[in-house]
Design a protein around this motif. Structure first.
Motif, PDB file in Angstrom:
ATOM      1  N   ALA A  91      95.520  97.001  60.557  1.00  0.00           N
ATOM      2  CA  ALA A  91      96.624  97.241  59.853  1.00  0.00           C
ATOM      3  C   ALA A  91      96.277  98.067  58.251  1.00  0.00           C
ATOM      4  O   ALA A  91      96.203  97.514  57.223  1.00  0.00           O
ATOM      5  N   LEU A  92      96.146  99.323  58.788  1.00  0.00           N
ATOM      6  CA  LEU A  92      95.727 100.193  57.672  1.00  0.00           C
ATOM      7  C   LEU A  92      97.239 100.715  56.953  1.00  0.00           C
ATOM      8  O   LEU A  92      98.101 100.734  57.747  1.00  0.00           O
ATOM      9  N   TYR A  93      97.000 101.111  55.582  1.00  0.00           N
ATOM     10  CA  TYR A  93      98.187 101.925  55.236  1.00  0.00           C
ATOM     11  C   TYR A  93      98.292 103.268  55.625  1.00  0.00           C
ATOM     12  O   TYR A  93      97.341 104.063  55.190  1.00  0.00           O
ATOM     13  N   PRO A  94      99.183 103.773  56.450  1.00  0.00           N
ATOM     14  CA  PRO A  94      99.386 105.055  56.917  1.00  0.00           C
ATOM     15  C   PRO A  94      99.326 106.178  56.210  1.00  0.00           C
ATOM     16  O   PRO A  94      98.696 107.179  56.325  1.00  0.00           O
ATOM     17  N   HIS A  95      99.900 105.886  55.044  1.00  0.00           N
ATOM     18  CA  HIS A  95     100.286 107.049  53.977  1.00  0.00           C
ATOM     19  C   HIS A  95      99.202 107.100  52.988  1.00  0.00           C
ATOM     20  O   HIS A  95      99.002 108.072  52.084  1.00  0.00           O
ATOM     21  N   MET A  96      98.245 106.437  53.124  1.00  0.00           N
ATOM     22  CA  MET A  96      97.079 106.334  52.125  1.00  0.00           C
ATOM     23  C   MET A  96      95.805 106.960  52.863  1.00  0.00           C
ATOM     24  O   MET A  96      95.613 106.730  54.008  1.00  0.00           O
ATOM     25  N   SER A 136      93.000 111.034  56.560  1.00  0.00           N
ATOM     26  CA  SER A 136      94.359 109.990  56.893  1.00  0.00           C
ATOM     27  C   SER A 136      93.929 109.120  58.004  1.00  0.00           C
ATOM     28  O   SER A 136      93.269 109.656  59.219  1.00  0.00           O
ATOM     29  N   PRO A 137      94.347 107.880  57.954  1.00  0.00           N
ATOM     30  CA  PRO A 137      94.240 106.912  59.282  1.00  0.00           C
ATOM     31  C   PRO A 137      94.449 107.542  60.492  1.00  0.00           C
ATOM     32  O   PRO A 137      93.898 107.433  61.518  1.00  0.00           O
ATOM     33  N   LYS A 138      95.699 108.255  60.377  1.00  0.00           N
ATOM     34  CA  LYS A 138      96.052 108.864  61.744  1.00  0.00           C
ATOM     35  C   LYS A 138      95.133 109.779  62.475  1.00  0.00           C
ATOM     36  O   LYS A 138      95.145 110.022  63.609  1.00  0.00           O
ATOM     37  N   THR A 139      94.129 110.299  61.712  1.00  0.00           N
ATOM     38  CA  THR A 139      93.080 111.181  62.333  1.00  0.00           C
ATOM     39  C   THR A 139      91.879 110.688  62.726  1.00  0.00           C
ATOM     40  O   THR A 139      90.987 111.180  63.177  1.00  0.00           O
ATOM     41  N   LEU A 140      91.845 109.258  62.656  1.00  0.00           N
ATOM     42  CA  LEU A 140      90.558 108.591  62.887  1.00  0.00           C
ATOM     43  C   LEU A 140      90.832 107.843  64.168  1.00  0.00           C
ATOM     44  O   LEU A 140      91.621 107.663  64.967  1.00  0.00           O
ATOM     45  N   SER A 141      89.499 107.673  65.106  1.00  0.00           N
ATOM     46  CA  SER A 141      89.578 106.878  66.283  1.00  0.00           C
ATOM     47  C   SER A 141      89.711 105.475  65.864  1.00  0.00           C
ATOM     48  O   SER A 141      89.587 104.897  64.877  1.00  0.00           O
ATOM     49  N   GLN A 144      86.591 103.887  64.394  1.00  0.00           N
ATOM     50  CA  GLN A 144      86.557 104.264  62.666  1.00  0.00           C
ATOM     51  C   GLN A 144      87.846 103.512  62.052  1.00  0.00           C
ATOM     52  O   GLN A 144      87.305 103.210  60.881  1.00  0.00           O
ATOM     53  N   ARG A 145      88.872 103.345  62.437  1.00  0.00           N
ATOM     54  CA  ARG A 145      89.993 102.639  61.611  1.00  0.00           C
ATOM     55  C   ARG A 145      89.398 101.214  61.642  1.00  0.00           C
ATOM     56  O   ARG A 145      89.655 100.862  60.578  1.00  0.00           O
ATOM     57  N   GLN A 146      88.781 100.640  62.469  1.00  0.00           N
ATOM     58  CA  GLN A 146      88.306  99.421  62.390  1.00  0.00           C
ATOM     59  C   GLN A 146      87.311  99.161  61.458  1.00  0.00           C
ATOM     60  O   GLN A 146      87.328  98.354  60.614  1.00  0.00           O
ATOM     61  N   ARG A 147      86.395 100.272  61.437  1.00  0.00           N
ATOM     62  CA  ARG A 147      85.400 100.298  60.212  1.00  0.00           C
ATOM     63  C   ARG A 147      86.137 100.331  58.824  1.00  0.00           C
ATOM     64  O   ARG A 147      85.451  99.773  57.755  1.00  0.00           O
ATOM     65  N   VAL A 148      87.269 101.308  58.676  1.00  0.00           N
ATOM     66  CA  VAL A 148      87.829 101.255  57.494  1.00  0.00           C
ATOM     67  C   VAL A 148      88.450  99.796  56.867  1.00  0.00           C
ATOM     68  O   VAL A 148      88.244  99.327  55.911  1.00  0.00           O
ATOM     69  N   ALA A 149      89.065  99.256  57.983  1.00  0.00           N
ATOM     70  CA  ALA A 149      89.420  97.724  57.803  1.00  0.00           C
ATOM     71  C   ALA A 149      88.420  96.880  57.413  1.00  0.00           C
ATOM     72  O   ALA A 149      88.724  96.173  56.423  1.00  0.00           O
TER      73      ALA A 149
END
Ligand code: ADP
Ligand code: MG
Length: 386
Positions: A91-96, A136-141, A144-149
């Protein structure tokens, strides 16, 4: 002092009892895995620890603080608990940007600019995402998104990290990669972690200890090797099988020379048992053994039982052989050397020897005794990696 102590937690949703009298201690710096099938109460347990759900009964202590007590009426809010949680869906903030996502928690805490920058950089480095700050989270696999989380949770340095099946939405290759990365991060940070999964492989690889939960109740808490070799009941034995556990029900029979299991599904297929089970003669039992605990015997003695060979699955230097035991719909899996396999044909009959196993009372009962299993001393003082 334990990092987390749960005492007699119960939680129901209307008529569904999601947690029943759960008592569990997580040591400081420990990586504890909660393993159980879907719907057994894993998420409810994590949500109770995080303060997103209040139990109906019991107590939760985080370090030296009481976070919840049904008796005294204490109920700290999620913010007051110093808990970090990573979910299955990132659950990342999509606009950040990635950087802003990771910095968010520290911003809310009004952390000074210098310290904030350092901590975000360190967290991104830990999850191998240096250079991704502006993305932006949109551009990640997905991985990668889970690693940001994960970085976003690590950066706040919570006293306990909770993971709710964080790898199960990833494809198998990514899952294995992120799994080892998680293990490395735990070795670096020593952050006390509670990790929920329904995947027994993941549990065995990651856990210092594994707690198996069944229908809202903790069935067994042990280090992985002990759990694998000494499951406390038949369901735990089946659930920890990788990928299969043999389950044979029958009755113990003794003659002068031998102790035998007479299988319910084929009373003419005697299976020899060690002599230590002689005192249990006449008892109905369930034998559980892993495929590697069963040896195939191409040419058994006249008084030994025979099973029908239904398939072979060759692997490096050996084969897994699938056998039918009477009218039992569950197959028996045994291993055979490739040399022995040459003497065996499909649809022919072969013998088996159970060299290691566990015996349980009745159909679904509790551990009566083990044979051939390695000695695994129960640790008195847990050794936590420093
Ligand atoms: P798991 O995470 O192990 O799959 P859960 O903790 O999500 O299991 O659910 C345990 C049981 O509680 C299930 O039967 C589920 O349907 C029920 N349950 C969980 N949350 C709720 C809720 N908010 N309302 C009603 N029933 C719920
Ligand atoms: Mg769940």
């Amino acid at each position: 002092m334990p990092a987390l102590e749960l005492s007699s937690l119960s939680k129901s949703f209307h008529t569904v009892a999601a947690l029943k009298d759960v008592t569990l201690t997580v040591e400081d710096r420990e990586f504890l895995v909660i393993l159980g099938p879907s719907g057994c109460g894993k998420t409810t347990l994590l949500r109770c620890i995080a303060g997103l759900e209040y139990p109906d009964a019991g107590e939760i202590h985080i370090g030296d603080r009481c976070a919840y007590s049904a008796r005294s009426g204490t109920a700290l809010s999620p913010r007051e608990r110093s808990i970090g949680m990573v979910f299955q869906n990132y659950a990342l903030y999509p606009h950040m940007s990635v950087w802003e996502n990771v910095a968010f928690g520290l911003r809310m805490r009004k952390t000074g600019k210098g310290e904030l920058g350092e901590r975000v950089a360190r967290a991104l480095q830990m999850v191998d995402l240096e250079g991704f700050e502006k993305r932006s989270p949109k551009t990640l696999s997905g991985g990668q998104r889970q690693r940001v989380a994960l970085a976003r949770t690590l950066v706040t340095e919570p006293s306990v990290l909770l993971f709710d099946e964080p790898l199960s939405n990833l494809d198998p290759k990514l899952r294995v990669g992120l799994r080892s990365q998680l293990k490395q991060i735990h070795e670096q940070t020593g952050a006390t972690s509670v990790f929920v999964t329904h995947d027994q492989n993941e549990a065995m690889i990651l856990g210092d200890r594994v707690a198996v939960i069944q229908n809202g109740t903790i069935a067994q808490v042990d280090e992985p090797r002990r759990l694998y070799h000494y499951p406390v009941n038949v369901d735990v034995a089946i659930f920890t099988g990788n990928p299969h556990t043999n389950v044979i029900t029958g009755q113990i029979h003794q003659s002068d020379e031998r102790v035998l299991l007479i299988p319910d599904s084929d009373p003419y297929c005697f299976l020899p048992l060690p002599d230590v089970f002689r005192p249990h003669a006449g008892a109905s039992v369930t034998v559980c053994c892993r495929p590697e605990d069963v040896e195939l015997v191409a040419d058994p003695a006249d008084d030994e039982g025979r099973l029908e060979v239904i398939a072979f699955n060759p692997e490096a230097g050996r084969a897994v052989v699938h056998l039918r035991l009477g009218n039992d719909p569950r197959q028996v899996l045994a291993v055979s050397s490739t040399r022995e396999l040459k003497h065996i044909k499909r649809t022919a009959n072969a013998g088996i020897r159970i060299i290691r196993g566990n015996l349980y009372t009745g159909e679904t009962g509790f551990l009566l005794g083990s044979f051939g299993q390695p000695a695994i001393p129960q640790r008195v003082h847990r050794q936590i990696r420093q």
